[in-house]
Design a protein around this motif. Structure first.
Motif, short mmCIF file in Angstrom:
data_model
loop_
_atom_site.label_atom_id
_atom_site.label_comp_id
_atom_site.label_asym_id
_atom_site.label_seq_id
_atom_site.Cartn_x
_atom_site.Cartn_y
_atom_site.Cartn_z
N HIS A 141 -7.77 -3.15 0.63
CA HIS A 141 -6.31 -3.14 0.66
C HIS A 141 -5.87 -2.27 1.84
O HIS A 141 -6.61 -1.39 2.30
CB HIS A 141 -5.71 -2.63 -0.65
CG HIS A 141 -5.90 -1.16 -0.87
ND1 HIS A 141 -5.02 -0.22 -0.39
CD2 HIS A 141 -6.88 -0.48 -1.52
CE1 HIS A 141 -5.44 0.98 -0.75
NE2 HIS A 141 -6.58 0.86 -1.43
N GLY A 142 -4.71 -2.54 2.31
CA GLY A 142 -4.17 -1.74 3.41
C GLY A 142 -3.21 -0.68 2.92
O GLY A 142 -2.72 -0.71 1.79
N VAL A 143 -2.97 0.28 3.77
CA VAL A 143 -1.95 1.29 3.51
C VAL A 143 -1.26 1.59 4.83
O VAL A 143 -1.90 1.64 5.89
CB VAL A 143 -2.55 2.57 2.90
CG1 VAL A 143 -3.52 3.23 3.85
CG2 VAL A 143 -1.45 3.55 2.49
N THR A 144 0.06 1.72 4.81
CA THR A 144 0.82 2.04 6.02
C THR A 144 1.68 3.25 5.76
O THR A 144 2.21 3.44 4.65
CB THR A 144 1.72 0.86 6.44
OG1 THR A 144 2.64 0.56 5.40
CG2 THR A 144 0.89 -0.37 6.77
N GLY A 145 1.82 4.05 6.79
CA GLY A 145 2.71 5.21 6.72
C GLY A 145 3.53 5.29 7.99
O GLY A 145 3.02 5.12 9.10
N GLU A 146 4.85 5.50 7.84
CA GLU A 146 5.72 5.56 9.01
C GLU A 146 6.93 6.42 8.69
O GLU A 146 7.54 6.29 7.62
CB GLU A 146 6.17 4.15 9.41
CG GLU A 146 7.01 4.13 10.68
CD GLU A 146 7.40 2.71 11.07
OE1 GLU A 146 7.90 2.52 12.20
OE2 GLU A 146 7.20 1.79 10.24
N PHE A 147 7.29 7.29 9.66
CA PHE A 147 8.51 8.08 9.52
C PHE A 147 9.71 7.25 9.97
O PHE A 147 9.62 6.46 10.92
CB PHE A 147 8.42 9.36 10.36
CG PHE A 147 7.51 10.41 9.77
CD1 PHE A 147 7.93 11.20 8.72
CD2 PHE A 147 6.22 10.60 10.28
CE1 PHE A 147 7.09 12.17 8.17
CE2 PHE A 147 5.38 11.55 9.74
CZ PHE A 147 5.81 12.33 8.68
N ASP A 168 3.42 2.50 2.18
CA ASP A 168 3.43 1.20 1.52
C ASP A 168 2.01 0.65 1.47
O ASP A 168 1.14 1.05 2.26
CB ASP A 168 4.33 0.23 2.28
CG ASP A 168 4.67 -1.00 1.46
OD1 ASP A 168 4.41 -1.00 0.23
OD2 ASP A 168 5.20 -1.97 2.03
N SER A 169 1.78 -0.26 0.52
CA SER A 169 0.46 -0.87 0.37
C SER A 169 0.62 -2.13 -0.45
O SER A 169 1.60 -2.30 -1.17
CB SER A 169 -0.50 0.10 -0.32
OG SER A 169 -1.75 -0.53 -0.59
N ASP A 170 -0.38 -3.04 -0.33
CA ASP A 170 -0.38 -4.22 -1.18
C ASP A 170 -1.02 -3.92 -2.53
O ASP A 170 -1.13 -4.81 -3.38
CB ASP A 170 -1.08 -5.39 -0.49
CG ASP A 170 -2.38 -4.98 0.17
OD1 ASP A 170 -2.83 -3.84 -0.04
OD2 ASP A 170 -2.94 -5.80 0.92
N ARG A 171 -1.42 -2.69 -2.73
CA ARG A 171 -1.99 -2.27 -4.01
C ARG A 171 -0.96 -1.45 -4.77
O ARG A 171 -0.20 -0.68 -4.18
CB ARG A 171 -3.25 -1.42 -3.74
CG ARG A 171 -3.83 -0.78 -4.98
CD ARG A 171 -4.89 0.23 -4.62
NE ARG A 171 -5.33 1.01 -5.76
CZ ARG A 171 -6.13 2.06 -5.69
NH1 ARG A 171 -6.59 2.45 -4.51
NH2 ARG A 171 -6.48 2.71 -6.79
N GLY A 172 -0.95 -1.59 -6.08
CA GLY A 172 0.06 -0.92 -6.88
C GLY A 172 -0.23 0.53 -7.20
O GLY A 172 0.52 1.43 -6.82
#
Length: 805
Positions: A141-147, A168-172
């Protein structure tokens, strides 16, 4: 005997003493460091990454899959371990490696495995008839982080230091370890909570998004997919890269942000903003090192009204300048959010406080503008003021004039805004051909704030009605029944003149079978309007007329040079820019059908290629209006362009007041390619020879003269002009002063020589305008009537007698 201590021994003792002291200090420091490194929260609340699985389960890459004797195998039986190792196989059953059985369970480390399906096979060495298989799917799964903001300040207690970190991520069920080089655990706590350190947070024990704090590794664990508020007030200036790692898988990302220690401010670009009452005010501002500002218009104690708004720049890089639009027509009368907007995208303007309820547009006076970077706790006043200016609202005086324009019938349906109008042939006039578009311009209308909502101001009535008809009551209609106003386009902004595009043809406003009709366009307002005093009113009136569409060739078109590019002209009353169809046809020789565009003066020119045809070739010349059945047909003849070609043009008024002078204008021209022989020019007015002269004209040359005549009593004066083989005749009627001096029958004070009788004062009394000298008289004689023919014969006889003398 006393043993004396040597200097070297003393040095050695001093060194050993120092070493003992340093070791004690080092031990103390070591204990202090161990005491400073601690964790806040319960590590069991953090996703460990260990997952007991049954056959068919899914595992995230990076997690540890655990198989126990209570795990269900693919054969639906619980696993039984009889050996010390089991096999890890891929989806094809190929062996990958042996796994040890420890304490009755097997652990599968998935860090280095690729995504796919795997089997763990328990081989019982024949002790059982069953080889147990546990299958699992390995996923990523991916994870994204952004200010939200690329840059913030470190100014404490300022909105410019605030932003948010979106994870955010596609995993809950996600938890992430968050850290940044150059920031310790206390810094991270101060950024993502309202507390200054991990210990302060631990003592307060609040409910927050931080699950766990590891002061050893200087990282925190954030819970969930969310936007986490981040405040960098007090953080050292610099560029920071935040690591965002899923706590139990291999998913990771980074988020970058720049922290500056520069001062923040918000300033007005101009010291004064001037706007008409009811218009949109443009207020440009500049933000320095902040994405937020607060603006207040007016002060309820001084101007009886104030409006406070929050401005937020949500663009990626921030705008150098933001232009706010403030609607002075609707402010204070309901939803204040409708009164405010920004020209730039990604800029939000949010009303915070309004004082002073209004029932009409913002009054004309001076309003102080206050700009700042913060507001008080009640959110009703600026707290940190950084700029001031003034909004000057000028009193509205109402519309000032009405002007009308015509546009081609084909273009009317495509007029939606001022951009469309600017790309269309528009001609000022108050005389219109049936079916052409009518553009009504209300000058000085202003009130752009009303138009911004797509509405007209209900305090001003814009109407059209047929001119007064005996025995009938007036029947005014709103302009909006017959068209829409043209608002701003992308390239052309509304400048205070309101344009209405009207389609009057086919409506119930007039009968198209009974044309030559006049109409009054009015703009009215009484003292109930917000801008008028008691007993004051505005009543603007403009008259227009609508006539049957007509097209007609000029007399000069009765002959054409036998050359390529021959230009033949005519006149029409349809809107300039209209394309007319023409045809020149000679049976057995040629048919040419060029279009002709109507010019601003109402003329049209068609160009033909006659270079391949013989002079004296006759042809039929037609012009047709595509929008109606209006057409005109004449017979024309080619002439040798190298020879002289003499043309005659005359102009005289059809009616003049008794005792006043009438003028007959005569022009003789040579449109051929060589000089003429002597041309006999004769003018007879009222039966008297006024001129008898011989002239010669070079190629392209013309001769002109004017002749004044009058009459002291009512009646008709006939005139005739001869130039070589060309002859024209006409009649001027002398009438009593105050009589019917216009063909239209309306006394408008226009030029006595105009057939239209309109307010424009233009001279339209040519031979082709429908006077007594027009073609197709009632007696059927082509070109002129019986009386005119007799007068012409008499004039010719007198010229012959004079020539004999």
């Amino acid at each position: 005997m006393t043993k004396e201590t040597t200097f070297s021994e003393k040095g050695r003792a001093l060194f050993l003493t120092a070493m003992m002291v340093l070791s004690v200090v080092a031990m103390t420091a070591s204990f202090a460091g161990a005491a400073a490194a601690y964790n806040v929260g319960d590590s069991s609340d953090v996703n460990s990454g260990e997952m007991e699985i049954n056959s068919g389960d899914a595992v995230w890459q990076g997690q540890t899959a655990i198989i126990t004797e209570s795990s269900q195998s693919a054969e639906s039986d619980s696993v039984v371990f009889n050996d010390s190792t089991v096999e890890l196989e891929d989806d094809d059953g190929d062996w990958l490696r042996d796994l040890d059985v420890e304490d009755g369970q097997v652990e599968v480390d998935t860090d280095n495995l690729e995504t796919g399906t795997y089997n763990v096979t328990v081989n019982n060495d024949g002790s059982s008839s069953v080889d147990y298989r546990v299958e699992f799917d390995l996923r990523t799964h991916g994870v994204t982080g952004e200010f939200d903001d690329a840059t913030v300040t470190n100014v404490a207690n300022s909105s410019s230091s605030n932003t948010s970190l979106e994870i955010d991520s596609d995993r809950g069920d996600l938890q992430t370890n968050v850290s940044a080089s150059g920031l310790d655990a206390d810094d991270l706590v101060s950024i993502f909570t309202q507390y200054d350190s991990a210990s302060e947070l631990e003592d307060a024990n609040p409910d927050n998004s931080i699950v766990y704090i590891d002061t050893d590794d200087d990282e925190i664990v954030l819970d969930g997919r969310d936007e986490f508020t981040a405040d960098f007030g007090g953080i050292d200036a610099g560029d920071y890269e935040f690591s965002i790692d899923a706590s139990d898988t291999t998913a990771e990302d980074t988020a970058n942000i720049t922290v500056t220690d520069e001062e923040i401010s918000a300033e007005f670009v101009n010291s004064d903003v001037n706007v008409g009452q009811g218009d949109l005010a443009e207020i440009p501002i500049e933000l320095e090192n902040t994405n937020d500002a607060y603006l207040k218009v007016g002060d309820v104690d001084n101007s009886g009204f104030e409006s406070l708004v929050h401005i937020e720049d949500n663009s990626d890089d921030g705008y150098d300048q933001i232009t706010l639009n403030y609607n002075t027509f609707i402010t204070g009368q309901g939803d204040e959010g409708e009164a405010w907007s920004a020209e730039e995208e990604d800029v939000e303007v949010t009303p915070l406080n309004v004082e002073g309820n209004l029932s009409e547009p913002l009054a004309g006076t001076e309003y102080e503008l206050s700009l700042g970077t913060d507001v008080n706790s009640d959110e009703d006043d600026i707290q940190s003021e950084t700029g001031t200016a003034f909004l000057n609202v000028q009193d509205y005086e109402g519309p000032s004039d009405i002007t009308t324009y015509t546009v081609p019938e084909d273009d009317l349906g495509s007029l939606n805004d001022l951009d469309d109008l600017n790309e269309t042939v528009v001609t000022e006039t108050n005389e219109f051909a049936h079916q052409d578009g009518v553009i009504v311009a209300i000058e000085g209308y202003g009130l752009s704030g009303a138009l911004d909502d797509g509405e007209l101001a209900d305090s001003i009535s814009l109407q059209i009605e047929e001119e007064d008809i005996p025995n009938q009551e007036p029947n005014p209609r709103d302009l909006s029944e017959y068209g829409e106003f043209l608002n701003s386009g992308e390239d052309n902004e509304y400048n205070g003149t309101l344009y209405f595009a009207l389609d009057l043809a086919g409506t119930d406003l007039y009968d198209e079978d009974d044309l030559s009709t006049g109409f009054d366009v009015t703009a009215q307002a009484n003292d109930s309007a917000f801008f008028l005093e008691e007993d004051e009113e505005i009543d603007l009136e403009h008259t227009i007329s609508i006539d049957e569409r007509s097209v007609e060739w000029d007399d000069s078109a009765e002959s054409a040079p036998a050359v390529d590019g021959a230009e033949l002209t005519g006149e029409t009353n349809v809107a300039p820019g209209t394309e007319l169809r023409t045809q020149a046809r000679s049976v057995g020789n040629f048919t040419h059908s060029p279009d002709a565009v109507v010019e601003e003066d109402g003329t049209f020119t068609a160009t033909y290629d006659f270079g391949d045809y013989e002079p004296e070739t006759e042809f039929t010349l037609r012009v047709m209006d595509p929008a109606s059945d209006a057409e005109h047909e004449i017979t024309s003849e080619l002439y040798d362009a190298e020879l002289p070609n003499i043309e005659l043009d005359t102009d005289a008024p059809s009616e003049v007041t008794v005792g006043e002078d009438a003028t007959l204008d005569v022009t003789v021209s040579n449109t051929g390619g060589s000089a003429s022989d002597e041309i006999e020019v004769g003018v007879v007015i009222g039966g008297e020879n006024t001129l008898n002269e011989n002239i010669t004209l070079d190629a392209g040359e013309e001769w002109s003269n004017s002749f004044d005549f009058t009459s002291e009593e009512t009646g008709d004066v006939e005139w005739s002009v001869v130039a070589g083989d060309n002859e024209e005749t006409g009649t001027t009627s002398f009438v009593e002063d105050g009589g019917n001096e216009s063909d239209s029958g309306s006394d408008t004070g226009s030029d006595d020589e105009s057939d239209s009788g309109s307010d424009s004062g233009s001279d339209s009394g040519s031979d082709d305008s429908g006077g007594d000298d027009s073609d197709g008289d009632d007696d059927g004689t082509p070109g002129f009537g019986v009386a005119v023919a007799l007068a012409a014969l008499l004039g010719a006889a007198m010229l012959a007698l004079r020539k004999q003398n």
